[in-house]
Design a protein around this motif. Structure first.
Motif, PDB file in Angstrom:
ATOM      1  N   PHE A 126       0.812  -1.217   0.000  1.00  0.00           N
ATOM      2  CA  PHE A 126       0.000   0.000   0.000  1.00  0.00           C
ATOM      3  C   PHE A 126       0.844   1.266   0.000  1.00  0.00           C
ATOM      4  N   ARG A 127       2.067   1.166   0.512  1.00  0.00           N
ATOM      5  CA  ARG A 127       2.984   2.313   0.360  1.00  0.00           C
ATOM      6  C   ARG A 127       3.318   2.504  -1.117  1.00  0.00           C
ATOM      7  N   ALA A 128       3.492   1.392  -1.818  1.00  0.00           N
ATOM      8  CA  ALA A 128       3.792   1.473  -3.260  1.00  0.00           C
ATOM      9  C   ALA A 128       2.629   2.128  -3.994  1.00  0.00           C
ATOM     10  N   LYS A 129       1.408   1.764  -3.617  1.00  0.00           N
ATOM     11  CA  LYS A 129       0.244   2.353  -4.277  1.00  0.00           C
ATOM     12  C   LYS A 129       0.148   3.851  -3.963  1.00  0.00           C
ATOM     13  N   ALA A 130       0.426   4.204  -2.720  1.00  0.00           N
ATOM     14  CA  ALA A 130       0.391   5.618  -2.342  1.00  0.00           C
ATOM     15  C   ALA A 130       1.439   6.404  -3.136  1.00  0.00           C
ATOM     16  N   PHE A 131       2.605   5.785  -3.280  1.00  0.00           N
ATOM     17  CA  PHE A 131       3.680   6.415  -4.050  1.00  0.00           C
ATOM     18  C   PHE A 131       3.244   6.642  -5.500  1.00  0.00           C
ATOM     19  N   ASP A 132       2.666   5.600  -6.087  1.00  0.00           N
ATOM     20  CA  ASP A 132       2.223   5.705  -7.483  1.00  0.00           C
ATOM     21  C   ASP A 132       1.193   6.809  -7.650  1.00  0.00           C
ATOM     22  N   GLY A 167      -2.598  24.556  -8.458  1.00  0.00           N
ATOM     23  CA  GLY A 167      -3.745  23.668  -8.239  1.00  0.00           C
ATOM     24  C   GLY A 167      -3.669  23.042  -6.864  1.00  0.00           C
ATOM     25  N   GLU A 168      -4.801  22.890  -6.235  1.00  0.00           N
ATOM     26  CA  GLU A 168      -4.875  22.459  -4.839  1.00  0.00           C
ATOM     27  C   GLU A 168      -4.283  21.062  -4.631  1.00  0.00           C
ATOM     28  N   GLU A 169      -4.706  20.130  -5.476  1.00  0.00           N
ATOM     29  CA  GLU A 169      -4.246  18.753  -5.313  1.00  0.00           C
ATOM     30  C   GLU A 169      -2.741  18.647  -5.589  1.00  0.00           C
ATOM     31  N   GLU A 170      -2.267  19.379  -6.594  1.00  0.00           N
ATOM     32  CA  GLU A 170      -0.849  19.351  -6.933  1.00  0.00           C
ATOM     33  C   GLU A 170      -0.002  19.920  -5.788  1.00  0.00           C
ATOM     34  N   GLU A 171      -0.476  21.023  -5.206  1.00  0.00           N
ATOM     35  CA  GLU A 171       0.252  21.630  -4.077  1.00  0.00           C
ATOM     36  C   GLU A 171       0.255  20.705  -2.866  1.00  0.00           C
ATOM     37  N   ARG A 172      -0.879  20.037  -2.659  1.00  0.00           N
ATOM     38  CA  ARG A 172      -1.003  19.141  -1.512  1.00  0.00           C
ATOM     39  C   ARG A 172      -0.089  17.916  -1.676  1.00  0.00           C
ATOM     40  N   GLN A 173      -0.035  17.389  -2.895  1.00  0.00           N
ATOM     41  CA  GLN A 173       0.697  16.139  -3.095  1.00  0.00           C
ATOM     42  C   GLN A 173       2.204  16.336  -3.248  1.00  0.00           C
ATOM     43  N   LYS A 174       2.646  17.540  -3.587  1.00  0.00           N
ATOM     44  CA  LYS A 174       4.087  17.717  -3.828  1.00  0.00           C
ATOM     45  C   LYS A 174       4.932  17.347  -2.596  1.00  0.00           C
ATOM     46  N   PRO A 175       4.656  17.939  -1.416  1.00  0.00           N
ATOM     47  CA  PRO A 175       5.463  17.526  -0.260  1.00  0.00           C
ATOM     48  C   PRO A 175       5.215  16.070   0.145  1.00  0.00           C
ATOM     49  N   ARG A 176       4.018  15.578  -0.102  1.00  0.00           N
ATOM     50  CA  ARG A 176       3.733  14.188   0.270  1.00  0.00           C
ATOM     51  C   ARG A 176       4.534  13.240  -0.623  1.00  0.00           C
ATOM     52  N   TYR A 177       4.636  13.585  -1.904  1.00  0.00           N
ATOM     53  CA  TYR A 177       5.438  12.755  -2.809  1.00  0.00           C
ATOM     54  C   TYR A 177       6.904  12.786  -2.397  1.00  0.00           C
ATOM     55  N   ARG A 178       7.386  13.980  -2.116  1.00  0.00           N
ATOM     56  CA  ARG A 178       8.793  14.147  -1.749  1.00  0.00           C
ATOM     57  C   ARG A 178       9.122  13.361  -0.473  1.00  0.00           C
ATOM     58  N   ASP A 179       8.233  13.468   0.512  1.00  0.00           N
ATOM     59  CA  ASP A 179       8.448  12.747   1.781  1.00  0.00           C
ATOM     60  C   ASP A 179       8.607  11.243   1.546  1.00  0.00           C
ATOM     61  N   LEU A 180       7.708  10.697   0.759  1.00  0.00           N
ATOM     62  CA  LEU A 180       7.719   9.250   0.546  1.00  0.00           C
ATOM     63  C   LEU A 180       8.949   8.837  -0.275  1.00  0.00           C
ATOM     64  N   LEU A 182      11.883  10.267  -0.266  1.00  0.00           N
ATOM     65  CA  LEU A 182      13.061  10.278   0.598  1.00  0.00           C
ATOM     66  C   LEU A 182      12.977   9.204   1.670  1.00  0.00           C
ATOM     67  N   ASP A 183      11.798   9.063   2.222  1.00  0.00           N
ATOM     68  CA  ASP A 183      11.583   8.099   3.295  1.00  0.00           C
ATOM     69  C   ASP A 183      11.916   6.686   2.826  1.00  0.00           C
ATOM     70  N   GLN A 184      11.601   6.394   1.584  1.00  0.00           N
ATOM     71  CA  GLN A 184      11.843   5.066   1.027  1.00  0.00           C
ATOM     72  C   GLN A 184      13.278   4.930   0.501  1.00  0.00           C
ATOM     73  N   GLY A 185      14.023   6.032   0.558  1.00  0.00           N
ATOM     74  CA  GLY A 185      15.410   5.987   0.085  1.00  0.00           C
ATOM     75  C   GLY A 185      15.531   5.946  -1.433  1.00  0.00           C
ATOM     76  N   LEU A 186      14.487   6.348  -2.128  1.00  0.00           N
ATOM     77  CA  LEU A 186      14.516   6.328  -3.595  1.00  0.00           C
ATOM     78  C   LEU A 186      15.297   7.507  -4.151  1.00  0.00           C
ATOM     79  N   ALA A 187      15.383   8.565  -3.367  1.00  0.00           N
ATOM     80  CA  ALA A 187      16.252   9.689  -3.714  1.00  0.00           C
ATOM     81  C   ALA A 187      16.864  10.193  -2.412  1.00  0.00           C
ATOM     82  N   GLU A 188      18.149  10.514  -2.457  1.00  0.00           N
ATOM     83  CA  GLU A 188      18.820  10.990  -1.241  1.00  0.00           C
ATOM     84  C   GLU A 188      19.505  12.326  -1.457  1.00  0.00           C
ATOM     85  N   ASN A 189      20.102  12.478  -2.643  1.00  0.00           N
ATOM     86  CA  ASN A 189      20.894  13.675  -2.932  1.00  0.00           C
ATOM     87  C   ASN A 189      20.185  14.537  -3.972  1.00  0.00           C
ATOM     88  N   PRO A 190      20.562  15.833  -4.001  1.00  0.00           N
ATOM     89  CA  PRO A 190      19.899  16.753  -4.935  1.00  0.00           C
ATOM     90  C   PRO A 190      20.012  16.313  -6.388  1.00  0.00           C
TER      91      PRO A 190
END
Lengths: 267, 340
Positions: A126-132, A167-180, A182-190
């Protein structure tokens, strides 16, 4: 009077902390979904939270996750010394309530109900689905901003951070996407790619369209379930009365279940 | 028979209906009470206001009610009654093969009554399948994998005991396996709505038709992946279809997904009566169009020809019904309310 103000401030903090708890299946905060029915501060150090899922039959393992999520978020508030979490009217409610209020760690409580097995596989699914879902919002937004497929798939984390979403949904999801991400270690460096797959692979420019076809299916399923859950939660305790104007829905236990106040108004 | 606004007659075979008794008198415990209340929440949440029922009627309706709602007020030509026993929740069963068959006797030309079994009953399940075939000549069964049975709180289609039952179904010519993925509570460590077992069972039993009710919801995405690979997997529209009223855009998106992945020949109409009634569902469905942006994005369309398949022709194929012959038969036996 002073204690009323303190209580209101603390409850405001409490509701904000509960926003961090999501329904794993829907990837939405339980507060937005209307699951939390009561969040009360008693004597400025004890917290009681009651929540209710849309049906009696909602997945018990996710009910466990949400209950323990509530406990963890509430306990992280520095002033909280005591917390009680209650799941109401659920087929596994007694077990969840006993477990979450026992003080034992989630793994220990959960394992006793499934021969020691854990939830790792399901949580990861379900984390994978949230990420997608979060990623699809980002990819579509960038396409709408005129970026080419090649530009999107080679965008770095630093580049992603510089982009402004509209857009509201885009603004809301941007930090949520970034968090996941980084949290999953899929990106670490700039300089790391902003849009790898959940498996950590780069996406080829010519594969982006196919990738999006799959993400779309995931998003539609989640949105549909979210709409269904919100609807069921809103009618769970209502019955129909046939009057002169035809059928209407009435809340047959009004007064028994506390009304769901919009906590945003408390801020 | 649904008559379109321009006068065309459309054959309607409702693939998913119930004749249940969820009344308090029949409830064995709190779970039985909560089960019908959950159904009722679906009804009140997704029905148009003028189609809402009072709870007492919803809990238990009469033989006249079902006949009128499906065939007199409703446009159905035929309906499949699904059996969902729930013996741990209801004293005399929630939906029973015997009770439904007794009701259907009044209009046998209009009903197909499906059976049900619980593979966890072992040898008894096999005996029961024989008994259903011999006494009721069933052509299909409804599988509810979330059913409780003593300590067990659910099962999977690819359990060895289930495979024994499906082998027997295949041998006896019980070809249509309707699957409802309700919440399978135990094992708690697995996804309660997982549809992977459909994949295994459909691969291993190619001669059986696997009709997944509610098109796998709440796992539509996973279901679509399975259905695209398996030629014998079908999608039942119940639960998705009522969104056509409350949330038409979500319905359009789900429909586009199903047409894209599953295909127009493998989608079946189902009202899920008495959760919803077929009249408004069929009317709205016939008049529905997938918005252009959604249709274009997925490259699908929902033409009248496709709607006709979904409303009846696809299910008629699965149940071996000669639609033209059936239309002639029904024209000779017009709908009427029989005197009780």
């Amino acid at each position: 009077m002073l204690t009323d103000i303190i209580k209101a401030d603390l409850e405001c903090e409490l509701w904000e902390s509960l926003e961090a708890v999501t329904d794993p299946e829907l990837d939405e905060p339980i507060t937005d979904m209307g699951f939390v029915e009561r969040a009360e501060v008693i004597g400025s150090k004890r917290v009681e939270v009651e929540f209710r899922l849309p049906t009696y039959w909602c997945s018990p393992n996710f009910a466990f996750l949400m209950a323990f999520g509530i406990r963890a978020e509430v306990c992280a508030l520095p002033w909280v010394q005591e917390v009680q979490v209650t799941l109401n009217d659920h087929c596994f409610g007694d077990e969840v309530n006993e477990g979450v209020n026992s003080g034992k760690p989630f793994e220990e409580v959960f394992a006793q109900y499934c021969d020691g097995a854990n939830l790792a596989e399901v949580v990861d699914t379900f984390r994978a689905k949230a990420f997608d879902r979060r990623q699809e919002v980002m990819l579509l937004a960038l396409q709408a901003q005129g970026m080419t497929e090649a530009e999107i798939v080679s965008l770095t984390l630093a580049g992603f951070d510089r982009i402004t979403m509209h857009g509201e949904e885009e603004e809301r999801q941007k930090p949520r996407y970034r968090d996941l991400l980084l949290d999953q270690g899929l990106a670490e460096n700039p300089e790391d790619l902003a849009f790898p797959t959940w498996e950590g692979q780069a996406i080829e420019a010519q594969e982006l369209a196919t990738h999006l076809v799959r993400l779309k299916g995931t998003r539609i399923n989640m949105e549909f379930n979210g709409a269904l859950c919100r609807g069921l939660a809103s009618t769970r305790y209502k019955e129909v009365e046939i009057g002169p104007e035809g059928p209407t829905l009435v809340d047959f236990i009004a007064g028994r279940v506390p009304p769901r106040e919009d906590h945003a108004t408390r801020r | 028979m649904y008559k379109t606004p321009d006068g065309k007659e459309i054959f309607v075979l409702d693939g998913h209906t119930h004749f249940w008794d969820g009344s308090p008198e029949n409830q064995a415990n709190v779970h039985g009470k909560q089960f019908i209340e959950c159904f009722y929440a679906y009804h009140t949440n997704l029905s148009p206001q003028e189609e809402l029922w009072e709870k007492s009627r919803f809990e238990k309706y009469s033989e006249d009610d079902i006949y009128r709602d499906l065939f007199v007020d409703g446009p159905n030509d035929m309906a499949v009654i699904q059996t969902t026993v729930l013996k741990d929740f209801y004293k005399n069963g929630f939906g029973c093969l015997e009770r439904s068959t007794e009701m259907a006797k009044r209009h046998p030309e209009r009903f197909i009554v499906n059976g049900s079994f619980d593979p966890r009953d072992g040898e008894k399940a096999l005996e029961y399948i024989h008994w259903m075939k011999e006494n009721f000549d069933i052509q299909g069964v409804k599988m509810y994998t979330a059913e409780w049975n003593g300590d067990s709180k659910g099962w999977a289609l690819n359990d060895p005991s289930a495979y024994k039952c499906f082998e027997l179904c295949e041998k006896l010519g019980i070809k249509n396996i309707h699957v409802h993925k309700g919440p399978t509570i135990i094992p708690l460590s697995k996804d309660a709505f997982n549809v992977d077992d459909v994949d295994y069972a459909a691969t291993d039993f190619q001669n059986l038709n696997w009709i997944v009710e509610h098109c796998g919801l709440p796992r539509l995405d996973d279901f679509c992946w399975i259905a695209v690979q398996e030629t014998n997997v079908y999608a039942g529209l119940a639960v998705a279809l009522p969104f056509i009223h409350a949330r038409p855009r979500y319905f359009a998106e789900v429909m586009a997904e199903l047409l894209f992945w599953v295909g127009e020949d493998k989608i079946l109409f189902g009202s899920d009566y008495a959760i919803w009634t077929p009249k408004w569902l069929v009317e709205k469905f016939w008049n529905f169009q997938i918005p252009d942006d959604i249709a274009e994005e997925r490259g699908v369309q929902l033409t009248d020809e496709i709607k006709e398949k979904i409303l009846g022709l696809n299910a008629a194929r699965l149940y071996g019904i000669d639609v033209e012959a059936k239309k002639r038969q029904l024209a000779g036996a017009p709908v009427q309310i029989a005197a009780e």
